[in-house]
Design an enzyme around this catalytic site. Structure first.
Site, PDB file in Angstrom:
ATOM      1  N   THR A 305       0.851  -1.189   0.000  1.00 18.84           N
ATOM      2  CA  THR A 305       0.000   0.000   0.000  1.00 18.84           C
ATOM      3  C   THR A 305       0.883   1.233   0.000  1.00 18.84           C
ATOM      4  O   THR A 305       1.912   1.272   0.683  1.00 18.84           O
ATOM      5  CB  THR A 305      -0.950   0.004   1.217  1.00 18.84           C
ATOM      6  OG1 THR A 305      -1.771   1.183   1.186  1.00 18.84           O
ATOM      7  CG2 THR A 305      -0.189  -0.022   2.538  1.00 18.84           C
ATOM      8  N   HIS A 357       3.051 -11.544  14.078  1.00 21.41           N
ATOM      9  CA  HIS A 357       4.147 -11.979  14.933  1.00 21.41           C
ATOM     10  C   HIS A 357       3.983 -13.427  15.399  1.00 21.41           C
ATOM     11  O   HIS A 357       4.909 -14.007  15.977  1.00 21.41           O
ATOM     12  CB  HIS A 357       4.233 -11.053  16.151  1.00 21.41           C
ATOM     13  CG  HIS A 357       5.602 -10.945  16.749  1.00 21.41           C
ATOM     14  ND1 HIS A 357       6.713 -11.578  16.218  1.00 21.41           N
ATOM     15  CD2 HIS A 357       6.064 -10.287  17.847  1.00 21.41           C
ATOM     16  CE1 HIS A 357       7.781 -11.297  16.949  1.00 21.41           C
ATOM     17  NE2 HIS A 357       7.408 -10.527  17.952  1.00 21.41           N
TER      18      HIS A 357
END
Length: 386
Positions: A305, A357
């Site tokens: 993006t 994560h």
């Protein structure tokens, strides 16, 4: 003979659509192939075209939510094409005991929306030709005050229903933060080399391929190199399993007036820069025209993006589940940096990698950005296919 215009199926999981915009007025003569209206779903917007020629009769108004397969308009094919000016068919309205001067000045769409929202047309001032009250006038009005504050001044608030696409975006972003452990790491890259090469080859590139060489295609190639170095970012979690992808279909976020859509550029690793630029340009046009298909948005393994197109200096993008990562590009700004022991001014861009994560460790995320930075700062390697 009348032809029924129906809402088409736009995906297996989509059961309803919203009438976003009529491109032709009620009573207009339309020709086969002309755009009639745009519909929105919780995933895409789509423009519908007339299949036959004739007089158009609206059966629903803008803002209405209708089921897939519902008839939203009829086209009277018995009327011959007019010479010059469009034929206006009579609009059939429910009988009313009394029509005020402002009601007579309101368009049929504006009147319908005003009725749904409980807005008093007599308190509105029309912005259309001859003081005509339009849909925009009604949509901007407050239901409690008829569009004016208590002291007769400008309205203090505007209330409007979220579109299905906007509702879907809102739900998707909230779910992303609930379902993944999102962390963001940052780096910066020197854009001097890529800007210099791009300037040197731009004219020949356009002449040969018919498209401009932008930054996005180079970034996509650099992303592929980084994903090949850190395969876990090109993976997703399914239940208690990690599924690693061995292909490179990259989503490129495109902003539209309806909201953000992320069409997927297929097989980035196998395509030339010219092919990538062509794909990106085609998707951007389809997004602006409301012609993005559901299939265009499916199957991406990573997303890029570019908030820099709007002036963003730094941001923390949200991953697009079930993907494990998203790269945020930002605006290019000239800043002083140290280069070979000297302070020089260079065009710099901050990079942000948000990642899941649960499957990507901090070391892997940092290594990914370092590899990406190397690709951007040495674009001759990308151009050479190394």
């Amino acid at each position: 003979m009348a032809y029924d215009l129906k809402i088409p199926s736009v995906g297996e999981s989509i059961t309803a659509a919203t009438i976003a915009k009529w491109h032709k007025a009620n009573g207009d003569y339309i020709h086969a192939g002309e755009e009639v209206l745009t519909i929105e779903t919780d995933k895409v917007s789509q423009t519908l075209e007339a299949q036959v020629s004739g007089i158009l009769h609206h059966l629903v108004t803008e803002g209405d939510e209708v089921n897939i397969g519902a008839v939203v308009a009829s086209i009277d094919e018995s009327v011959a094409a007019p010479d010059g000016a469009a034929v206006i068919a009579p609009v059939i309205l429910a009988p009313k005991a009394e029509i005020t001067e402002n009601e007579a000045k309101a368009t049929s769409v504006a009147s319908a929306i005003a009725g749904d929202r409980g807005i008093d047309l007599s308190k509105l001032k029309g912005s259309g030709p001859g003081g005509k009250i339009t849909k925009i006038d009604v949509m901007s009005a407050s239901p409690n005050s008829g569009g004016l504050s208590e002291n007769g001044g400008a309205k203090r608030t505007t209330r409007q229903k979220m579109t299905p696409l906007r509702r879907k975006i809102a739900d998707h972003l909230v779910n992303a933060q609930h379902d993944a452990a999102i962390l963001t790491t940052f780096n910066e890259c020197n854009m001097h080399a890529v800007m210099t090469i791009r300037k040197q080859v731009q004219d020949r590139f356009v002449e040969k391929y018919g498209v401009k060489l932008g930054f996005m295609s180079i970034f996509l190639k650099a992303v592929v190199g980084a994903l090949q170095t850190i395969p876990m970012i090109n993976a997703r979690i399914e239940g208690d399993e990690i599924v690693t992808n061995h292909f490179f279909d990259i989503g490129v976020a495109v902003g539209t007036e309806k909201g953000l859509v992320v069409p997927v550029v297929r097989d980035v690793d196998k395509k030339s820069l010219a092919e990538l630029e062509s794909d990106i340009a085609n998707y951007a046009k389809k997004a602006r025209d409301g012609k993005i298909q559901l299939s265009d948005l499916q199957g991406g393994v990573f997303t890029v993006t570019n908030g820099g197109t709007y002036g963003s200096l730094l941001s923390t993008p949200i991953i697009n589940p079930p993907q494990a990562g998203i790269l945020g590009m930002h605006s290019i700004q000239e800043r002083p940096i140290a280069e070979d022991g000297q302070v020089v001014i260079r065009p710099m861009m901050y990079l942000a990698l948000s990642y899941d994560h649960r499957i990507v460790d901090g070391k892997e995320a940092v290594t990914f950005l370092v590899k990406l930075k190397q690709g951007i700062e040495s674009p001759e390697l990308i151009l050479a296919g190394i």
